[in-house]
Design a protein around this motif. Structure first.
Motif, short mmCIF file in Angstrom:
data_model
loop_
_atom_site.label_atom_id
_atom_site.label_comp_id
_atom_site.label_asym_id
_atom_site.label_seq_id
_atom_site.Cartn_x
_atom_site.Cartn_y
_atom_site.Cartn_z
N ARG A 180 24.77 50.82 -10.37
CA ARG A 180 25.55 51.37 -9.25
C ARG A 180 24.73 52.34 -8.41
O ARG A 180 25.28 53.11 -7.62
CB ARG A 180 26.82 52.08 -9.75
N MET A 181 23.44 52.32 -8.55
CA MET A 181 22.58 53.16 -7.72
C MET A 181 22.57 52.66 -6.28
O MET A 181 22.14 53.36 -5.38
CB MET A 181 21.16 53.18 -8.28
N ASP A 182 23.06 51.40 -6.10
CA ASP A 182 23.16 50.89 -4.72
C ASP A 182 24.22 51.64 -3.93
O ASP A 182 24.27 51.56 -2.71
CB ASP A 182 23.43 49.37 -4.72
N THR A 183 25.09 52.41 -4.64
CA THR A 183 26.09 53.21 -3.94
C THR A 183 25.55 54.61 -3.61
O THR A 183 26.16 55.34 -2.84
CB THR A 183 27.38 53.37 -4.79
N ILE A 184 24.45 54.95 -4.21
CA ILE A 184 23.86 56.28 -4.01
C ILE A 184 22.84 56.24 -2.87
O ILE A 184 22.76 57.14 -2.05
CB ILE A 184 23.15 56.75 -5.31
N PHE A 185 22.04 55.16 -2.86
CA PHE A 185 20.97 55.04 -1.88
C PHE A 185 21.41 54.18 -0.69
O PHE A 185 22.13 53.21 -0.87
CB PHE A 185 19.74 54.36 -2.50
N THR A 186 20.92 54.54 0.49
CA THR A 186 21.03 53.62 1.62
C THR A 186 19.93 52.58 1.42
O THR A 186 18.76 52.93 1.26
CB THR A 186 20.81 54.38 2.94
N ILE A 187 20.31 51.30 1.39
CA ILE A 187 19.34 50.23 1.15
C ILE A 187 19.30 49.31 2.37
O ILE A 187 20.32 48.75 2.76
CB ILE A 187 19.69 49.44 -0.13
N HIS A 188 18.13 49.19 2.96
CA HIS A 188 17.94 48.35 4.14
C HIS A 188 17.34 47.02 3.73
O HIS A 188 16.48 46.98 2.85
CB HIS A 188 16.99 49.03 5.13
N PRO A 189 17.77 45.94 4.37
CA PRO A 189 17.22 44.63 4.00
C PRO A 189 15.72 44.51 4.27
O PRO A 189 15.00 43.93 3.49
CB PRO A 189 18.01 43.64 4.83
N PRO A 225 17.36 69.06 -0.55
CA PRO A 225 18.46 68.60 0.30
C PRO A 225 18.04 68.34 1.75
O PRO A 225 18.83 67.78 2.50
CB PRO A 225 19.44 69.79 0.24
N ASP A 226 16.81 68.73 2.12
CA ASP A 226 16.44 68.63 3.53
C ASP A 226 16.05 67.23 3.96
O ASP A 226 16.18 66.88 5.12
CB ASP A 226 15.27 69.59 3.84
N ARG A 227 15.53 66.46 3.03
CA ARG A 227 15.05 65.13 3.40
C ARG A 227 15.77 64.05 2.59
O ARG A 227 16.13 64.27 1.43
CB ARG A 227 13.53 65.05 3.17
N LYS A 228 15.92 62.90 3.22
CA LYS A 228 16.71 61.83 2.59
C LYS A 228 15.79 60.65 2.24
O LYS A 228 14.97 60.25 3.07
CB LYS A 228 17.79 61.39 3.58
N LEU A 229 15.97 60.12 1.06
CA LEU A 229 15.19 58.95 0.64
C LEU A 229 16.05 57.69 0.80
O LEU A 229 17.16 57.61 0.27
CB LEU A 229 14.73 59.07 -0.81
N GLU A 230 15.54 56.73 1.57
CA GLU A 230 16.22 55.45 1.72
C GLU A 230 15.30 54.36 1.19
O GLU A 230 14.09 54.56 1.07
CB GLU A 230 16.54 55.21 3.21
N LEU A 231 15.88 53.21 0.86
CA LEU A 231 15.09 52.12 0.27
C LEU A 231 15.13 50.90 1.17
O LEU A 231 16.10 50.70 1.90
CB LEU A 231 15.65 51.75 -1.11
N SER A 232 14.09 50.09 1.09
CA SER A 232 14.14 48.84 1.85
C SER A 232 13.43 47.73 1.11
O SER A 232 12.58 47.99 0.24
CB SER A 232 13.52 49.02 3.24
N ASN A 233 13.80 46.48 1.48
CA ASN A 233 13.06 45.30 1.02
C ASN A 233 13.12 45.05 -0.48
O ASN A 233 12.11 44.68 -1.08
CB ASN A 233 11.58 45.50 1.38
N LEU A 234 14.27 45.24 -1.13
CA LEU A 234 14.31 45.06 -2.58
C LEU A 234 14.15 43.58 -2.96
O LEU A 234 14.83 42.73 -2.40
CB LEU A 234 15.63 45.59 -3.15
N THR A 235 13.29 43.30 -3.91
CA THR A 235 13.16 41.94 -4.44
C THR A 235 14.35 41.70 -5.39
O THR A 235 15.00 42.65 -5.82
CB THR A 235 11.83 41.78 -5.19
N PRO A 236 14.66 40.42 -5.71
CA PRO A 236 15.91 40.14 -6.43
C PRO A 236 16.08 40.91 -7.76
O PRO A 236 17.15 41.45 -8.02
CB PRO A 236 15.84 38.63 -6.67
N THR A 237 15.03 40.96 -8.58
CA THR A 237 15.18 41.64 -9.88
C THR A 237 15.38 43.14 -9.70
O THR A 237 16.17 43.77 -10.41
CB THR A 237 13.96 41.36 -10.78
N VAL A 238 14.68 43.71 -8.73
CA VAL A 238 14.81 45.15 -8.46
C VAL A 238 16.21 45.45 -7.90
O VAL A 238 16.87 46.41 -8.30
CB VAL A 238 13.70 45.62 -7.49
#
Lengths: 113, 151
Positions: free
Chosen positions: A92-101, A71-84
């Motif tokens: 609906r994992m896009d509602t769980i993760f913060t996704i940056h362009p 719980p101490d650290r947060k995983l965020e995502l960035s730069n998703l290609t279209p298929t990913v």
């Protein structure tokens, strides 16, 4: 599984330097992520810009890494290609993760937040 | 094979291949199929979706139908007016209950992150991305067919 970690002002960005995270590489991805994130910052941004293919095993591995860091650290995502991006949206994992362009943007947002 | 002779095959006709039901052969077959006709003629988006669905189905066969045993997989792809018609057979174990899994989304977005599942997304993705999914078992062989909408 090549992962490139870089820390800028306390935010760790891990760039996946592979074009697939699939059934054959998911376990390795999880283990390498565990190694590179040890004792790191509160925020970890996973840059998936080079990953063109991620299947359900790859998705499961990304979820596993998020749980590993919590719980101490947060995983965020960035730069998703279209298929990913489609895999994250459909499950609906896009509602769980913060996704940056973009990775650069993710770093800035992380600093602001 | 074709039940409607008035529907002509594409210039290349259906692509059919057979390969061993192990992880490495599946990866090699996928790489070949994605680069060959008819898939090489599709848009990046359609090719990406097709690769995802084929990977999910084929990896399931390796991990579940051929668990503890080996055998072959046959794959046939035919680009027709309604989309990409896919037929896959294997000689492994039958689907539990004689039917494809329900494929419900295992995730409850409201649930705490610590309880998120790390698996169970495969059939959800297959069912979300295909039409006319059909399974039957005949003479010890699994037959799965579906259509991927194209365009």
């Amino acid at each position: 599984m090549k992962l490139k970690p870089s820390t800028i002002q306390g935010v760790l960005t891990v760039t996946v330097q592979e074009n697939r995270i699939d059934a054959a590489s998911a376990l390795q991805f999880k283990e390498r992520m565990r190694d590179v994130t040890q004792g790191t910052a509160h925020r970890v941004i996973l840059d998936l810009g080079q990953v063109h293919f991620l299947d359900s095993s790859g998705l499961g591995a990304v979820v596993a890494v998020m749980k590993l860091l919590a719980p101490d650290r947060k995983l965020e995502l960035s730069n998703l290609t279209p298929t990913v991006e489609k895999v994250f949206r459909l499950t609906r994992m896009d509602t769980i993760f913060t996704i940056h362009p973009q990775a650069g943007m993710a770093g800035q947002n992380a600093l602001k937040a | 094979m074709r039940s409607r002779p008035d529907l002509p095959a594409g210039p290349e006709g259906p692509l059919t291949l057979a390969f061993p039901g192990d992880a490495r052969s599946v990866r090699r077959a996928l790489r070949h199929v994605i680069a060959a006709a008819p898939l090489c003629t599709l848009s990046d988006a359609d090719r990406g979706t097709t690769e995802l669905v084929l990977a999910e189905v084929l990896n399931n066969i390796v991990e579940h139908a051929y668990v503890g045993c080996t055998g072959r997989i046959t794959l046939s792809l035919d680009l027709c007016a309604s989309g990409l018609a896919v037929r896959i057979t294997d000689d492994g174990l039958a689907m539990p209950g004689g039917a494809v899994p329900s494929g419900l989304l295992p995730t409850n977005p409201a649930a705490p992150a610590a309880t998120l599942p790390e698996g169970g997304f495969g059939w959800f993705l297959i069912k979300s991305l295909t039409r006319d999914l059909a399974y039957h078992r005949k003479e010890g062989r699994n037959h799965l067919s579906f259509t991927l909408p194209i365009g």
